[in-house]
Design an enzyme around this catalytic site. Sequence first.
Site, PDB file in Angstrom:
ATOM      1  CD  GLN A   6      -3.906  -9.215   1.497  1.00  0.00           C
ATOM      2  OE1 GLN A   6      -2.679  -9.109   1.546  1.00  0.00           O
ATOM      3  NE2 GLN A   6      -4.622  -8.672   0.524  1.00  0.00           N
TER       4      GLN A   6
ATOM      5  CE  LYS B 228       0.040  -8.644  -0.992  1.00  0.00           C
ATOM      6  NZ  LYS B 228      -0.827  -7.923  -0.060  1.00  0.00           N
TER       7      LYS B 228
ATOM      8  CG  ASP C 272       0.462  -3.481   2.889  1.00  0.00           C
ATOM      9  OD1 ASP C 272       0.690  -3.579   1.678  1.00  0.00           O
ATOM     10  OD2 ASP C 272      -0.186  -4.312   3.541  1.00  0.00           O
TER      11      ASP C 272
HETATM   12  N1  GUN Z   1      -6.052  -5.724   0.333  1.00  0.00           N
HETATM   13  C1  GUN Z   1      -6.161  -5.207  -0.905  1.00  0.00           C
HETATM   14  N2  GUN Z   1      -5.011  -4.620  -1.273  1.00  0.00           N
HETATM   15  C2  GUN Z   1      -4.152  -4.760  -0.248  1.00  0.00           C
HETATM   16  C3  GUN Z   1      -2.792  -4.357  -0.030  1.00  0.00           C
HETATM   17  O1  GUN Z   1      -2.130  -3.735  -0.860  1.00  0.00           O
HETATM   18  N3  GUN Z   1      -2.264  -4.701   1.176  1.00  0.00           N
HETATM   19  C4  GUN Z   1      -2.968  -5.381   2.109  1.00  0.00           C
HETATM   20  N4  GUN Z   1      -2.365  -5.654   3.264  1.00  0.00           N
HETATM   21  N5  GUN Z   1      -4.222  -5.758   1.940  1.00  0.00           N
HETATM   22  C5  GUN Z   1      -4.801  -5.449   0.762  1.00  0.00           C
END
Ligand code: GUN
Length: 292
Positions: A96, A52, A119
């Site tokens: 996350q 990211k 998100d």
């Molecule tokens: N863990 C698995 N997929 C995601 C996501 O799209 N965003 C976040 N913050 N954590 C995740």
Amino acid sequence: MLILDGKIASAAVKASLLQKTKALQAAGKRTPHLAAILVGNNGASETYVASKVKNCDETGFGSSLIRFNDDVTEADLLAKIKALNEDKNIDGILVQLPLPKHINDEIIIESIHPDKDVDGFHPTNIGRMVQGMDTFIPATPYGVLLMLEYYKIETKGKHVVVIGRSNIVGRPMSILLSGDRPQGNAYVTLCHRYTPKEETVKMAQQADILLVAVGIPEFVTAEMIKPGAVVIDVGITRVEDATAKKGFRIKGDVNYEEAITKAAAVTPVPGGVGLMTIAGLLMNTMKAYEAN
Ligand code: GUN
């Protein structure tokens, strides 16, 4: 057979975002800024967050990676999120997942200001999504929509079968694809762990578009795919493999070798939806910036 290539589709999204950030820079303005919070050192989470941050760099976005040990208190996390909520130079915040067991995900997600929730997990934004209002669509479902848009895959009037009902993929996908929107207007069947397996198989066999997000490697086999279907594989599981350089291989929820013998189009894993998740996140971060 068409490979729905996440590298190609996400590059197109990133190129258009880079054009925007270049114009901002040329005008002497700041560019979008994402703050990513990572707790502990789960290998998969490390990889996702690093990706990211790298993608922010490539798109001209700023980013801050904020790390905590896995014994961090909920209060300390909440204090950090509060500071980020109040920081005018931060457009998007993501935490996350998964978080350590002693931390309540729901409390953490709700503490992120809905205007910075790139998100798209905050209940306010989920509620807006359900009602078809303008909002941050959760990053992975958004990535799937961007993929369908890029490859001009018709969804209107199609039978979509979603397998898996998670809050971050299956359930929002079922809502979005059945909604009155571009990449919507499908009729949707949602199968999950309590759908008898033989029913899931029967439903899958009737799917024009089969979307799988269960986290079970190669759950979908050839017999479950209708000839000519579009197959979207959202699974990413690390499977131990001593012969692999890293000691594991990434497996999707679909047996790819079997799928390509029957489907009209398939997303590979890796190289499919995973890359689109980041495209969705970047799009949301630009949207947050524009509103900020
Ligand atoms: N863990 C698995 N997929 C995601 C996501 O799209 N965003 C976040 N913050 N954590 C995740």
